[in-house]
Design a protein around this motif. Structure first.
Motif, mmCIF file in Angstrom:
data_model
loop_
_atom_site.group_PDB
_atom_site.id
_atom_site.type_symbol
_atom_site.label_atom_id
_atom_site.label_comp_id
_atom_site.label_asym_id
_atom_site.label_seq_id
_atom_site.Cartn_x
_atom_site.Cartn_y
_atom_site.Cartn_z
ATOM 1 N N LEU A 140 0.810 -1.220 0.000
ATOM 2 C CA LEU A 140 0.000 0.000 0.000
ATOM 3 C C LEU A 140 0.843 1.271 0.000
ATOM 4 O O LEU A 140 0.385 2.334 0.428
ATOM 5 C CB LEU A 140 -1.006 0.006 1.175
ATOM 6 C CG LEU A 140 -1.878 -1.265 1.312
ATOM 7 C CD1 LEU A 140 -2.880 -1.094 2.445
ATOM 8 C CD2 LEU A 140 -2.596 -1.623 0.019
ATOM 9 N N GLU A 141 2.088 1.149 -0.435
ATOM 10 C CA GLU A 141 2.931 2.297 -0.789
ATOM 11 C C GLU A 141 3.762 1.777 -1.958
ATOM 12 O O GLU A 141 3.943 0.559 -2.088
ATOM 13 C CB GLU A 141 3.814 2.754 0.395
ATOM 14 C CG GLU A 141 4.718 1.660 0.891
ATOM 15 C CD GLU A 141 5.379 1.972 2.241
ATOM 16 O OE1 GLU A 141 5.058 2.977 2.877
ATOM 17 O OE2 GLU A 141 6.236 1.170 2.638
ATOM 18 N N VAL A 142 4.222 2.681 -2.806
ATOM 19 C CA VAL A 142 4.763 2.232 -4.090
ATOM 20 C C VAL A 142 5.840 1.170 -3.901
ATOM 21 O O VAL A 142 5.742 0.057 -4.425
ATOM 22 C CB VAL A 142 5.302 3.420 -4.932
ATOM 23 C CG1 VAL A 142 5.908 2.921 -6.238
ATOM 24 C CG2 VAL A 142 4.177 4.420 -5.211
ATOM 25 N N ASP A 182 -9.671 8.864 -1.850
ATOM 26 C CA ASP A 182 -9.428 9.248 -3.243
ATOM 27 C C ASP A 182 -7.982 9.678 -3.452
ATOM 28 O O ASP A 182 -7.391 9.395 -4.496
ATOM 29 C CB ASP A 182 -10.407 10.354 -3.666
ATOM 30 C CG ASP A 182 -11.822 9.795 -3.787
ATOM 31 O OD1 ASP A 182 -11.988 8.791 -4.511
ATOM 32 O OD2 ASP A 182 -12.737 10.317 -3.126
ATOM 33 N N ALA A 183 -7.438 10.352 -2.445
ATOM 34 C CA ALA A 183 -6.030 10.756 -2.562
ATOM 35 C C ALA A 183 -5.130 9.522 -2.590
ATOM 36 O O ALA A 183 -4.136 9.478 -3.322
ATOM 37 C CB ALA A 183 -5.643 11.663 -1.390
ATOM 38 N N TYR A 184 -5.469 8.513 -1.796
ATOM 39 C CA TYR A 184 -4.668 7.278 -1.833
ATOM 40 C C TYR A 184 -4.663 6.681 -3.247
ATOM 41 O O TYR A 184 -3.606 6.307 -3.769
ATOM 42 C CB TYR A 184 -5.180 6.241 -0.815
ATOM 43 C CG TYR A 184 -4.522 4.897 -1.035
ATOM 44 C CD1 TYR A 184 -3.186 4.689 -0.675
ATOM 45 C CD2 TYR A 184 -5.198 3.855 -1.680
ATOM 46 C CE1 TYR A 184 -2.548 3.478 -0.936
ATOM 47 C CE2 TYR A 184 -4.574 2.646 -1.949
ATOM 48 C CZ TYR A 184 -3.240 2.467 -1.579
ATOM 49 O OH TYR A 184 -2.612 1.283 -1.863
ATOM 50 N N ILE A 185 -5.838 6.629 -3.852
ATOM 51 C CA ILE A 185 -5.914 6.061 -5.211
ATOM 52 C C ILE A 185 -5.023 6.878 -6.153
ATOM 53 O O ILE A 185 -4.217 6.318 -6.904
ATOM 54 C CB ILE A 185 -7.376 6.071 -5.743
ATOM 55 C CG1 ILE A 185 -8.273 5.212 -4.856
ATOM 56 C CG2 ILE A 185 -7.431 5.639 -7.203
ATOM 57 C CD1 ILE A 185 -8.340 3.751 -5.185
ATOM 58 N N GLY A 186 -5.176 8.198 -6.123
ATOM 59 C CA GLY A 186 -4.462 9.050 -7.074
ATOM 60 C C GLY A 186 -2.966 9.142 -6.809
ATOM 61 O O GLY A 186 -2.169 9.199 -7.745
ATOM 62 N N PRO A 191 -0.037 5.398 -9.367
ATOM 63 C CA PRO A 191 1.401 5.437 -9.704
ATOM 64 C C PRO A 191 2.097 4.092 -9.460
ATOM 65 O O PRO A 191 2.975 3.698 -10.238
ATOM 66 C CB PRO A 191 1.957 6.515 -8.763
ATOM 67 C CG PRO A 191 0.784 7.368 -8.395
ATOM 68 C CD PRO A 191 -0.413 6.471 -8.425
ATOM 69 N N ALA A 192 1.702 3.386 -8.404
ATOM 70 C CA ALA A 192 2.330 2.080 -8.128
ATOM 71 C C ALA A 192 2.009 1.097 -9.255
ATOM 72 O O ALA A 192 2.878 0.334 -9.690
ATOM 73 C CB ALA A 192 1.851 1.522 -6.794
#
Ligand code: DI6
Ligand code: FE
Length: 397
Positions: A140-142, A182-186, A191-192
């Motif tokens: 859940l982080e790149v 929504d910020a998590y998705i964007g 990006p990941a």
């Protein structure tokens, strides 16, 4: 080589299990060159080295098409909490659940994740599994998502097993984005996915569409990127409630929609039209003591193919036996043993878009399981017993 004196469960054709008595399978160059009744063996294959299987049963190698087998730590403590009355959703909302596995997975090195996953993979291999799917979704982080996918790919190098990876960045909202989905998705999920795809780490894109996870609209953003990248999608849908995930998946021609306890007739219809496989996960149903059954009658009526898989994960399904999963599918959901075996072979292959696996037929890869049983129904019937004799992987016994 020619495997002969065997019963074949080819999993295609008009007979139950595609059963052939006194059968033989000719293997060449890692593929199945011919399969059928020994009496009909074509002349060209009569020169092959012969291996007498002593009347044993041959099935396609089993396929576990839904796992989270790469993960840090375990959740035995939550198991105890649930036994004291806490629900899976309460634990998730209190910061446990998926998010606690995320902390352990982030903290683990690649070598540690690999070392902890391999014994679980070996347990599947010991039961005749020749292909598995592995999801990310505890990073859940790149960088942590990339790390999980690299470990998944490594498993395919370390072991004689075919692998498919699914990017599951939309699995849960990490604590640093709580209330900011929504910020998590964007900022992270999309990006990941781009980065993982550009590194060749992604075979399909998955998501968790649920009240405790992501809405259909949020999943849609992920699926739209998948479409742009030319990646197939699949979705954890209708597991704890019906949010319309199965229909969304069908709109994107998903390979599969998985769990589906709360799916309805209309969902089944949409899935049938799109050719989306229903992946049935009895391990999660069992562990969470769910009462709502997936709508198997609707799947049958509409002709939706059903797969079965372990959902191997540390929270809702700490299960590493596909044979036990097949037994659970029969006993808990009244699947037939034939449906259960089809669910772990031909339909599991379809759920992975793996078109050269899951049945015994000329042109398929020579991934087979050879069992010390007389009839394929025995594979679903026993509980906790492994009758595997040998596995054939890429034509090698
Ligand atoms: N549904 C599940 O059953 C797993 N993931 C999901 O979206 C559970 C994952 C976990 O509890 O760690
Ligand atoms: Fe899952």
């Amino acid at each position: 080589m020619l495997l002969h004196n065997a019963t074949l469960a080819c999993m295609e054709g008009d007979t139950p299990y595609g059963l052939i008595r006194d059968g033989a399978v000719a293997l060449a160059g890692g593929h199945i060159a011919w399969a059928g009744a020994m009496a009909e063996l074509p002349e060209v294959f009569s020169v092959l080295d012969r291996i007498d299987l002593g009347g044993r049963l041959v099935t396609p190698g089993l396929i576990d098409c839904h796992t989270h087998i790469v993960h840090g730590g375990n959740r035995a403590g939550e198991f105890e909490l649930r036994l004291e009355g806490a629900s899976y959703e309460e634990i998730a909302r209190a910061g446990g659940g998926i998010v606690s596995t995320v902390a352990h997975t982030r903290a683990a090195s690649e070598a540690e994740l690999l070392a902890s996953a391999l014994p679980r993979v070996d347990a599947l291999i010991a039961e005749g599994v020749t292909a598995i799917e592995i999801k990310s979704g505890y990073g859940l982080e790149v960088e942590s998502e990339l790390k999980m996918l690299r470990v998944a790919r490594r498993i395919g190098e370390e072991r004689a097993i075919r692998l498919r990876t699914s990017f599951l960045g939309a699995h849960a909202v990490p604590p640093e984005y709580a209330g900011n989905v929504d910020a998590y998705i964007g900022e992270v999920c999309l990006p990941a996915l781009k980065e993982a795809h550009s590194q060749g780490l992604v075979d399909a894109v998955d998501g968790f569409c649920e009240g405790i996870a992501f809405s259909p609209e949020q999943i849609r953003r992920v699926f739209e990127l998948a479409r742009q990248l030319g990646l197939p999608v699949k979705l954890h849908a209708e597991q704890l409630s019906n949010l319309g995930g199965a229909r969304l998946a069908a709109q994107f021609d998903a390979l599969s929609a998985d769990h589906l306890e709360y799916a309805n007739d209309g969902d089944a219809q949409a899935m049938a039209k799109a050719g989306t496989v229903a992946v049935i996960l009895p391990g999660a149903f069992y562990t969470l003591r769910e009462k709502q059954m997936p709508p198997l009658a609707a799947f049958r009526d509409h002709g939706v193919a059903m797969a079965v898989a372990t959902d191997c994960n540390p929270g809702s399904s700490p299960l590493t036996s596909l044979l036990l999963t097949m037994n659970m599918a029969c006993t808990l959901f009244r699947m037939t043993p034939q449906e259960a075996l089809a669910g772990a072979t031909i339909h599991a292959a379809r759920a992975l878009g793996m078109m050269d696996a899951g049945r015994i037929s000329a042109g398929m890869r020579a991934d087979l399981a050879i069992w010390d049983v007389e009839h394929p129904s025995e594979l679903s019937y026993r509980i906790g017993f492994n009758p595997l004799w040998k596995r054939v992987f890429g034509g090698i016994l």
